[in-house]
Design a protein around this motif. Structure first.
Motif, short mmCIF file in Angstrom:
data_model
loop_
_atom_site.label_atom_id
_atom_site.label_comp_id
_atom_site.label_asym_id
_atom_site.label_seq_id
_atom_site.Cartn_x
_atom_site.Cartn_y
_atom_site.Cartn_z
N GLY A 49 -2.94 -9.45 -1.05
CA GLY A 49 -2.24 -8.82 -0.08
C GLY A 49 -1.16 -8.95 -0.90
N ILE A 50 -0.38 -9.81 -2.20
CA ILE A 50 1.36 -10.32 -2.23
C ILE A 50 1.20 -9.08 -2.65
N ASN A 89 -3.84 -15.86 1.32
CA ASN A 89 -4.43 -14.18 1.32
C ASN A 89 -4.55 -13.98 2.13
N ALA A 90 -4.17 -12.63 2.25
CA ALA A 90 -4.21 -11.76 3.50
C ALA A 90 -5.62 -11.78 4.11
N ARG A 91 -6.88 -11.55 3.25
CA ARG A 91 -7.85 -11.00 3.46
C ARG A 91 -8.52 -12.35 3.85
N ILE A 92 -8.40 -13.82 3.50
CA ILE A 92 -8.62 -15.00 4.56
C ILE A 92 -8.38 -14.28 5.75
N ILE A 93 -6.66 -13.99 5.70
CA ILE A 93 -6.32 -14.31 7.32
C ILE A 93 -7.05 -13.16 8.53
N GLU A 94 -7.36 -12.32 7.27
CA GLU A 94 -8.40 -11.04 7.87
C GLU A 94 -9.91 -12.06 8.25
N ILE A 95 -9.59 -12.82 7.73
CA ILE A 95 -11.66 -12.70 7.92
C ILE A 95 -11.93 -13.56 8.99
N VAL A 96 -10.01 -14.77 9.26
CA VAL A 96 -10.26 -15.45 10.57
C VAL A 96 -10.23 -15.11 11.86
N PHE A 152 -1.13 -17.14 15.92
CA PHE A 152 -1.90 -18.18 15.52
C PHE A 152 -1.66 -18.07 13.60
N LEU A 153 -0.45 -18.84 13.39
CA LEU A 153 0.12 -18.62 12.08
C LEU A 153 -0.96 -19.56 10.90
N ALA A 188 -2.14 -10.73 16.22
CA ALA A 188 -1.80 -12.17 16.16
C ALA A 188 -1.41 -12.91 15.35
N PHE A 189 -1.92 -12.79 14.16
CA PHE A 189 -1.36 -13.13 12.94
C PHE A 189 -0.51 -13.05 12.04
N PRO A 190 0.58 -13.26 12.51
CA PRO A 190 1.93 -12.83 11.15
C PRO A 190 1.35 -13.49 9.73
N MET A 191 2.08 -12.11 9.43
CA MET A 191 1.66 -12.30 7.30
C MET A 191 3.36 -12.51 7.08
#
Ligand code: ACO
Length: 325
Positions: A39-40, A253-260, A247-248, A270-273
């Motif tokens: 995602g970078i 890694n954007a993929r990690i955040i999507e999985i969480v 949820f900050l 709800a997971f700002p990036m």
């Protein structure tokens, strides 16, 4: 009352933006690979400012947003895994530069979890301290820890600093619950800055090692541990997951955040990036995100929102805070 709240936030990002495309002139990589896996899209790299320089500028920015004078601060903690050197600490340099004449100051290293560890520590010291304010920063020049011939790590990290001023308050407490851990058994999954013993009794290679990372190992550890850690603070905070506004998560890694987000069954909104802009800034990532959201009034806007801060990284370490801010 023994209550603690966040008074202000601030950040400083070095001005030199380096896009994925720019990286392709130094190494065999592509914008497509980096965006798809992480995602970078860009990161900011220091052109010479060291970690303390970034932290000092961030500290000034934090203080500008408050009505507090530097000499009212009793404690400064800088979370960093890329200090200027072993001594003086980055925190001591900040203490001097902002003229916080009454403050004790030290650095804390929990890699990318550093800001969550430092905020939790500062909040606890403050509750029992005779002074009213503590400055907590996360600052990194990760670009000096990287082997720029190793494309597996070089594309991931960026430089920056940010932080918060916390202080005592008669209002309600903002620190609701927390969950902090380490698993040193998996420490080799991320290493950086190793130095061998070298003295008259034993001669060794004097060089300091660059960052190494087992990306898969960390990916798997995070996607297993972080959802549980978030569930734990919600349970301990006697709230429901539906009541969490944001949820900050540490921006690795954007993929990690999507999985969480998927595991927690919460909408990705709800997971700002901001990883697309900054890459992984290690201990600086959460306070940079928090400051961006505060400056655009998404959080810290007087609405009393429930916010999760959750980070993970070298050590291995991880930690989650539930705040009501
Ligand atoms: N450009 C192009 N190709 C690349 C690059 C690159 N920059 N890097 C690796 N590749 C290639 C590899 O050579 C490999 O090719 P091969 O299959 O021909 O051997 C292929 O891409 C896949 O490489 P992997 O390393 O297996 O890629 P993976 O899918 O595991 O993604 C990543 C790597 C993005 C690092 C991922 O594992 C990850 O994000 N892990 C989590 C890291 C993390 O969260 N760290 C946070 C903690 S950091 C801290 O605490 C400081």
């Amino acid at each position: 009352k023994n209550h603690v709240k966040i008074y202000s936030t601030g950040r400083y990002i070095p001005p030199n933006r380096v896009s994925n495309h720019d990286l392709t002139s130094w190494m065999d990589t592509s914008d497509e690979w980096i965006v798809k896996r992480t995602g970078i899209r860009s990161r900011y790299l220091s052109r010479g400012d060291n970690t303390s320089d970034l932290c000092i500028k961030a500290a000034h920015n934090v203080l500008e947003g408050s009505h507090v004078n530097a000499d009212e601060i009793g404690l400064i903690i800088v979370a960093t895994m890329s200090p200027d050197g072993q001594s003086p600490s980055v925190a001591s340099k900040v203490q001097s530069a902002i003229q916080a004449g009454q403050a004790m100051a030290f650095d804390m290293n929990a890699a990318c979890s550093g800001f969550v560890y430092a905020l939790s520590t500062a909040e606890k010291i403050l509750r029992h301290a005779p002074y009213s304010y503590a400055l907590v920063l996360g600052g990194e020049v990760m670009s000096k820890e990287i082997d720029w011939t190793d494309r597996k790590t070089a594309v991931l990290f960026g430089d920056g600093a940010a932080g918060v001023l916390i202080g005592k308050t008669d209002e309600s407490d903002q620190f609701i619950s927390e969950d902090l851990h380490a698993n040193g058994d998996k420490g080799e999954a991320l290493t950086s800055g190793n130095r061998k013993v070298d003295n008259p009794l034993i001669q060794s290679d004097k060089s300091v090692s660059y960052l190494t990372m087992d990306g898969r190992e960390i990916f798997n550890f995070v996607t297993r541990s972080i959802p549980d850690s978030i569930q734990k603070v919600i349970e301990d905070g006697e709230t429901e997951i539906e009541d969490i506004d944001y949820f900050l998560l540490h921006q690795a890694n954007a993929r990690i955040i999507e999985i969480v987000a998927k595991k927690l069954k919460r909408p990705i909104e709800a997971f700002p990036m901001n990883i697309q802009n900054y890459g992984n800034t290690s201990a600086a990532s959460l306070p940079i995100l928090l400051d961006e959201l505060a400056k655009d009034r998404t959080v810290l806007n007087g609405k009393k929102q429930k916010i999760i801060l959750s980070a993970f990284g070298g050590g291995l370490t991880w930690g989650t805070l539930l705040l009501e801010i």
